[in-house]
Scaffold this active site. Structure first.
Site, PDB file in Angstrom:
ATOM      1  N   ASP A  20     -35.220  -8.852 -21.856  1.00  0.00           N
ATOM      2  CA  ASP A  20     -36.634  -8.723 -21.479  1.00  0.00           C
ATOM      3  C   ASP A  20     -37.409  -7.819 -22.427  1.00  0.00           C
ATOM      4  O   ASP A  20     -38.476  -8.184 -22.915  1.00  0.00           O
ATOM      5  CB  ASP A  20     -36.768  -8.118 -20.064  1.00  0.00           C
ATOM      6  CG  ASP A  20     -36.135  -8.996 -19.006  1.00  0.00           C
ATOM      7  OD1 ASP A  20     -36.076 -10.222 -19.196  1.00  0.00           O
ATOM      8  OD2 ASP A  20     -35.690  -8.448 -17.978  1.00  0.00           O
ATOM      9  N   ARG A 100     -37.253   7.132 -12.074  1.00  0.00           N
ATOM     10  CA  ARG A 100     -38.481   6.507 -12.591  1.00  0.00           C
ATOM     11  C   ARG A 100     -39.538   7.517 -13.027  1.00  0.00           C
ATOM     12  O   ARG A 100     -40.116   7.366 -14.101  1.00  0.00           O
ATOM     13  CB  ARG A 100     -39.070   5.516 -11.577  1.00  0.00           C
ATOM     14  CG  ARG A 100     -38.133   4.381 -11.185  1.00  0.00           C
ATOM     15  CD  ARG A 100     -37.419   3.817 -12.360  1.00  0.00           C
ATOM     16  NE  ARG A 100     -36.750   2.560 -12.075  1.00  0.00           N
ATOM     17  CZ  ARG A 100     -35.922   1.953 -12.906  1.00  0.00           C
ATOM     18  NH1 ARG A 100     -35.655   2.499 -14.087  1.00  0.00           N
ATOM     19  NH2 ARG A 100     -35.357   0.811 -12.585  1.00  0.00           N
ATOM     20  N   ASP A 129     -40.338  -0.201  -8.395  1.00  0.00           N
ATOM     21  CA  ASP A 129     -40.290   0.525  -9.665  1.00  0.00           C
ATOM     22  C   ASP A 129     -41.594   0.437 -10.453  1.00  0.00           C
ATOM     23  O   ASP A 129     -42.009   1.398 -11.089  1.00  0.00           O
ATOM     24  CB  ASP A 129     -39.109   0.032 -10.506  1.00  0.00           C
ATOM     25  CG  ASP A 129     -37.791   0.509  -9.912  1.00  0.00           C
ATOM     26  OD1 ASP A 129     -37.787   1.598  -9.308  1.00  0.00           O
ATOM     27  OD2 ASP A 129     -36.781  -0.204 -10.039  1.00  0.00           O
ATOM     28  N   SER A 180     -29.172  -8.341  -9.549  1.00  0.00           N
ATOM     29  CA  SER A 180     -30.047  -7.485 -10.336  1.00  0.00           C
ATOM     30  C   SER A 180     -29.606  -6.050 -10.072  1.00  0.00           C
ATOM     31  O   SER A 180     -29.511  -5.627  -8.920  1.00  0.00           O
ATOM     32  CB  SER A 180     -31.494  -7.703  -9.894  1.00  0.00           C
ATOM     33  OG  SER A 180     -32.269  -6.600 -10.291  1.00  0.00           O
TER      34      SER A 180
HETATM   35  N1  ARG Z   1     -34.490  -0.684  -3.908  1.00  0.00           N
HETATM   36  C1  ARG Z   1     -34.219   0.444  -4.717  1.00  0.00           C
HETATM   37  C2  ARG Z   1     -35.439   1.290  -4.961  1.00  0.00           C
HETATM   38  O1  ARG Z   1     -36.514   0.824  -4.767  1.00  0.00           O
HETATM   39  C3  ARG Z   1     -33.509   0.103  -6.011  1.00  0.00           C
HETATM   40  C4  ARG Z   1     -34.162  -0.879  -6.898  1.00  0.00           C
HETATM   41  C5  ARG Z   1     -33.343  -0.993  -8.134  1.00  0.00           C
HETATM   42  N2  ARG Z   1     -33.415  -2.219  -8.823  1.00  0.00           N
HETATM   43  C6  ARG Z   1     -32.461  -3.183  -8.814  1.00  0.00           C
HETATM   44  N3  ARG Z   1     -32.612  -4.132  -9.647  1.00  0.00           N
HETATM   45  N4  ARG Z   1     -31.447  -3.166  -8.032  1.00  0.00           N
HETATM   46  O2  ARG Z   1     -35.355   2.410  -5.371  1.00  0.00           O
END
Ligand code: ARG
Length: 404
Positions: A20, A100, A129, A180
């Site tokens: 990506d 993040r 995110d 993912s």
């Molecule tokens: N749901 C979690 C959060 O919002 C993790 C998201 C992480 N991304 C993934 N592709 N699993 O912090």
């Protein structure tokens, strides 16, 4: 936004070396007419390939940085979250969520250094995110513009591969994962694929950091964690830097199957999602820290701290890290940690981490008061008078209103 060839504006791109963000380098040049500065940030995820930075330049980035942010992640994000026993919805140790704002901050730093007007990241339109990046960036520098190519370009994975082939962009196409995922020192997140059905048991292939209960050793493993003012400083008596201690504990506890979390969580963007987490060190450290607090903090402080912890976790989850509420909550939490020093003993066995011992020079557990053996220090005669006063309001109400 567009400029002439030699006076183009710059965009700082959060770059991982994957498909990506490799495609994004060229796409930002072509579609936004910007010079791209690629920034790859290490928060303890498995190391990417060594050539990623070189490749960014080959694709056309005017500059590329690789930043080791592990220590900063531990000191300024993980440890504050640990002091807060931060668990979103009482369950998720916020591993992805707290990385993040740090990434956003480092991107803003590079943007300042490079005189860039824009920041770009590879988030899609449905997750938390994107909110954390966008809000983190504007909280630190409201003058910066934000571009999220994957929110805009609507290319599928195959389209991206095609796009890269057409333009001879060097990419490393890995086998498509059925999930993912996101990883850093504080944990691994895994979603999508079969996990989208909340009734389906997560298959073993969803896990990478932890053994299954069946595979984990039959013999328990004991670990001793020492804390000073709320921060872990040693593992089994060995003094370690935070990042090293967390990495070691991830390995040890992961081997014993500790830290698997299956959570249907409420995303900030309004939908529920089912996520699998592996957070062996976070689970052990939060449990140990909570237990130490119960030994050294008085009841009223423990009780007041709980809703503060919950609110803190929500603020972190919701991407409001660089806001006044998080700072104020953190000031309270920090102050509460003055006496949170001592050692906690954990037993790791077949997926469980159980606290089996705790000691502290700051302990306010008084054996002389607590013991049921003879000759204790508790003033037994005072109990009756105390209970008379304590129960008086209820007794008065009962006399007035309870009939019969
Ligand atoms: N749901 C979690 C959060 O919002 C993790 C998201 C992480 N991304 C993934 N592709 N699993 O912090």
């Amino acid at each position: 936004m567009q400029g002439s060839e030699n006076s183009r504006d710059k965009v700082v791109l959060a770059y991982s070396g994957g498909l990506d963000t490799s495609v994004a380098i060229r796409w930002l040049q072509e579609n936004h007419g910007l010079d791209v500065v690629a920034v790859s940030i290490d928060v303890g995820q498995p190391p990417g390939d060594d050539d990623a930075i070189e490749r960014a330049k080959q694709i056309g980035a005017v500059n590329a940085y690789s930043i080791d942010a592990r220590d900063e992640f531990v000191e300024d994000y993980i440890f504050p979250a640990l002091k807060a026993n931060a668990l979103y919805q009482g369950t998720y140790p916020l591993s992805t969520a707290i990385a993040r704002p740090l990434i956003a901050k480092l991107l803003v730093d590079v943007a300042k250094e490079e005189g860039a007007k824009y920041i770009a990241h590879g988030c899609t339109a449905k997750g938390n995110d994107q909110v954390r990046f966008d809000v983190g960036i504007v909280s630190l520098d409201p003058s910066l513009g934000i571009i999220a190519p994957m929110r805009e370009w609507k290319m599928t994975r195959d389209d991206e591969i095609e796009y890269a082939k057409d333009r001879e962009i060097p990419i490393i196409v890995k086998k498509e994962s059925p999930f993912s995922t996101d990883e850093n020192l504080w944990g691994r997140s895994c979603e999508c694929g079969v996990l989208e059905d909340p009734w389906t048991e997560p298959p073993e292939e969803a896990f990478e950091w932890t053994s299954s209960v069946t595979e984990s050793p039959d013999e328990p493993r004991y670990v001793e964690l020492e804390f000073v003012a709320g921060v872990p400083v040693s593992l089994d008596g060995d003094l370690m830097k935070g990042a090293e201690l967390i990495a070691a504990l991830n390995r040890i506890a992961g081997e014993h199957g500790v830290g698997r979390i299956d959570h249907v969580e409420d995303r900030l963007v309004g939908l529920k999602s089912r996520e699998i987490y592996e957070c062996p060190a976070a689970v052990c450290l939060i449990k140990a820290h909570q237990n130490l607090e119960s030994l050294v903090l008085p009841r009223d402080l423990l009780a007041f701290k709980q809703p503060v912890e919950q609110r803190y976790s929500e603020v972190a989850y919701d991407g409001l890290w660089f806001g006044p509420l998080r700072e104020c909550l953190e000031a309270f939490i920090e102050q509460s940690q003055e006496h949170v020093s001592g050692v906690v003993r954990l037993k790791l066995h077949k997926g469980g981490a159980t606290v089996v011992g705790r000691r502290s020079d700051h302990s306010i557990y008084d054996e002389g008061l607590a013991t049921y053996a003879g000759g204790d220090d508790f003033d037994h005669d005072s109990a009756k008078g105390f209970i008379y006063c304590w129960g008086l309001p209820n007794k008065t109400v009962a006399k007035k209103h309870r009939k019969g």
